[in-house]
Design a protein around this motif. Structure first.
Motif, mmCIF file in Angstrom:
data_model
loop_
_atom_site.group_PDB
_atom_site.id
_atom_site.type_symbol
_atom_site.label_atom_id
_atom_site.label_comp_id
_atom_site.label_asym_id
_atom_site.label_seq_id
_atom_site.Cartn_x
_atom_site.Cartn_y
_atom_site.Cartn_z
ATOM 1 N N GLU A 119 0.841 -1.186 0.000
ATOM 2 C CA GLU A 119 0.000 0.000 0.000
ATOM 3 C C GLU A 119 0.883 1.246 0.000
ATOM 4 O O GLU A 119 1.783 1.397 0.845
ATOM 5 C CB GLU A 119 -0.917 0.011 1.231
ATOM 6 N N ASP A 120 0.657 2.127 -0.956
ATOM 7 C CA ASP A 120 1.472 3.343 -1.090
ATOM 8 C C ASP A 120 2.956 3.012 -1.217
ATOM 9 O O ASP A 120 3.822 3.754 -0.714
ATOM 10 C CB ASP A 120 1.261 4.292 0.103
ATOM 11 N N GLY A 121 3.261 1.894 -1.850
ATOM 12 C CA GLY A 121 4.650 1.489 -1.994
ATOM 13 C C GLY A 121 4.855 0.713 -3.276
ATOM 14 O O GLY A 121 3.975 0.640 -4.142
ATOM 15 N N PRO A 122 6.011 0.089 -3.420
ATOM 16 C CA PRO A 122 6.324 -0.629 -4.662
ATOM 17 C C PRO A 122 5.614 -1.973 -4.751
ATOM 18 O O PRO A 122 5.048 -2.481 -3.772
ATOM 19 C CB PRO A 122 7.838 -0.830 -4.557
ATOM 20 N N LEU A 123 5.669 -2.536 -5.929
ATOM 21 C CA LEU A 123 5.273 -3.917 -6.155
ATOM 22 C C LEU A 123 6.469 -4.792 -5.827
ATOM 23 O O LEU A 123 7.563 -4.599 -6.380
ATOM 24 C CB LEU A 123 4.846 -4.109 -7.613
ATOM 25 N N LEU A 124 6.305 -5.711 -4.901
ATOM 26 C CA LEU A 124 7.390 -6.583 -4.452
ATOM 27 C C LEU A 124 7.316 -7.910 -5.187
ATOM 28 O O LEU A 124 6.239 -8.466 -5.377
ATOM 29 C CB LEU A 124 7.302 -6.835 -2.948
ATOM 30 N N LEU A 125 8.477 -8.421 -5.570
ATOM 31 C CA LEU A 125 8.569 -9.746 -6.189
ATOM 32 C C LEU A 125 9.646 -10.536 -5.459
ATOM 33 O O LEU A 125 10.846 -10.303 -5.634
ATOM 34 C CB LEU A 125 8.896 -9.630 -7.676
ATOM 35 N N PHE A 126 9.203 -11.443 -4.594
ATOM 36 C CA PHE A 126 10.098 -12.360 -3.901
ATOM 37 C C PHE A 126 10.270 -13.612 -4.760
ATOM 38 O O PHE A 126 9.349 -14.042 -5.446
ATOM 39 C CB PHE A 126 9.506 -12.775 -2.549
ATOM 40 N N TYR A 127 11.446 -14.216 -4.697
ATOM 41 C CA TYR A 127 11.654 -15.505 -5.352
ATOM 42 C C TYR A 127 12.863 -16.185 -4.713
ATOM 43 O O TYR A 127 13.520 -15.619 -3.830
ATOM 44 C CB TYR A 127 11.831 -15.353 -6.870
ATOM 45 N N LYS A 128 13.118 -17.409 -5.119
ATOM 46 C CA LYS A 128 14.229 -18.181 -4.578
ATOM 47 C C LYS A 128 15.194 -18.553 -5.685
ATOM 48 O O LYS A 128 14.805 -18.703 -6.841
ATOM 49 C CB LYS A 128 13.731 -19.468 -3.912
ATOM 50 N N VAL A 129 16.484 -18.711 -5.329
ATOM 51 C CA VAL A 129 17.520 -19.171 -6.248
ATOM 52 C C VAL A 129 18.335 -20.243 -5.535
ATOM 53 O O VAL A 129 18.653 -20.108 -4.348
ATOM 54 C CB VAL A 129 18.450 -18.029 -6.697
ATOM 55 N N GLY A 130 18.678 -21.302 -6.244
ATOM 56 C CA GLY A 130 19.522 -22.343 -5.661
ATOM 57 C C GLY A 130 19.329 -23.667 -6.369
ATOM 58 O O GLY A 130 18.374 -23.847 -7.134
ATOM 59 N N PRO A 131 20.211 -24.615 -6.124
ATOM 60 C CA PRO A 131 20.130 -25.913 -6.805
ATOM 61 C C PRO A 131 18.856 -26.693 -6.504
ATOM 62 O O PRO A 131 18.366 -27.435 -7.352
ATOM 63 C CB PRO A 131 21.367 -26.654 -6.285
#
Length: 349
Positions: A119-131
């Motif tokens: 709200e009143d902020g950015p669009l967040l995109l969380f994700y994971k990296v790894g084998p």
């Protein structure tokens, strides 16, 4: 096939598995039922997520590449502005680590994106990296223009994974409560809270031992009294559930519900009218059918109201939100080759 017929196709199995804790209902056909893309530069996809930006644009993301676990798997995004079609998929993040002096690119696969519009902020995109999920790490990128462009991804603090599959919820104090889980020491659920959109974090310990119940990938629902209910995927052929009365700081002993689960991801959302909506595979084995259920008593009982897919195949890993106009939006994996988007009218549930 009509919606009523599709519900009847799976009703006997559902009745057998869920016993007295369910009812059977039906809703009219979806207002929208479409693939986000027909063609893409990757053969396989999985684990979609969806969010709505302040101007009403829908943003969807998923991981795509040669196949799950392949190093070329990246995070892809598509947008749908009001009145328009979905844009072509664009890769916004990958798992490239570095390039050797000999020119070899060292790269890991990406996993499980999770979108959240602050709200009143950015669009967040969380994700994971790894084998693999046993040793992946959390990443975060943000967008200030509704998913058109993204910041340079940054790694989350050591031991912080971010929301593991399903969206966070915003607490009354503005903090984000993220449902997360680990798979390196049994399947165990815990929660992470960030008061500043991913800069600093508080992490709870696991709420299960990973043995009597092996559980991951929770969703969080909000009750009228302010308490929270988490539920999600388990290895015990049932959805798990836990309750918090202190804003996610502590949780009740994890229990198994009567709802079947074939060890596959689910998602749920609390609607504006206080009801809860759940998307899941109503079976103990396989990833078909894919169903929608609703609860009017804080998750104690669920009514199956719609079947999204019932043909043989894989229809899995749903994500669900309610938009500002009240419409319900669901995305899910369609046979690992495409991502499907469905829109439902809550007034018809």
């Amino acid at each position: 096939m009509s919606i009523a017929a599709r519900v009847l196709t799976v009703a006997p199995l559902w009745v057998l598995l869920a016993g007295a804790s369910l009812a059977i209902g039906a809703v009219p056909p979806p207002q929208v039922e479409e693939f986000i893309y027909e063609e893409a530069p990757f053969p396989q996809c999985h684990a979609s997520t969806i969010a709505e930006t302040p101007d009403g644009t829908l943003v969807a993301s998923w991981f795509g590449g040669t196949r799950e676990k392949h190093p070329d798997v990246g995070i892809w995004v598509a947008r749908k502005t009001p009145g328009a079609s979905w844009s072509a998929p664009v890769e916004v993040a990958n798992g490239i680590q570095y390039t050797t002096p000999e020119g070899q690119v060292v790269r890991h696969p990406c996993w499980n994106p999770v979108l959240f519009q602050a709200e009143d902020g950015p669009l967040l995109l969380f994700y994971k990296v790894g084998p693999s999920p046993r040793d992946w790490w959390g990443m975060l990128t943000t967008s200030l223009d509704g998913g058109l462009s993204w910041s340079t991804p940054r790694r989350l603090p050591e031991g912080i994974l971010g929301p593991i599959k399903n969206k966070p919820i915003a607490l009354p104090n503005g903090s984000l409560l993220c449902p997360t889980s680990t798979e390196d020491d049994g399947w165990r659920v815990h929660f992470e809270t960030t008061p500043d959109l991913g800069l600093t974090w508080i992490r709870t310990g696991p709420i299960n031992d990973g043995e009597s119940i092996g559980a991951i990938q929770g969703s969080i629902l909000t009750r009228a009294d302010g308490s929270l209910v988490a539920l999600g995927r388990s290895r015990q052929a049932r959805l798990w559930q836990s309750v918090s009365t202190d804003g996610g700081a502590s949780w009740s002993e994890m229990t198994l519900t009567d709802l079947p689960n074939p060890n596959s991801g689910t998602d749920a959302v609390t609607l504006a009218d206080g009801r809860h909506l759940l998307v899941y595979n109503a079976t103990e084995r396989g990833r078909s059918p894919l169903n929608v259920a609703i609860s009017e008593d804080d998750g104690q009982t669920w009514t199956m109201i719609h079947t999204l897919e019932s043909e043989p195949g894989e229809y899995s890993y749903p994500a669900v939100i309610q938009a500002k106009d009240g419409t319900i939006h669901i995305t899910y994996t369609w046979n690992r080759t495409r991502i499907k988007h469905v829109e439902l009218d809550p007034n018809q549930l």
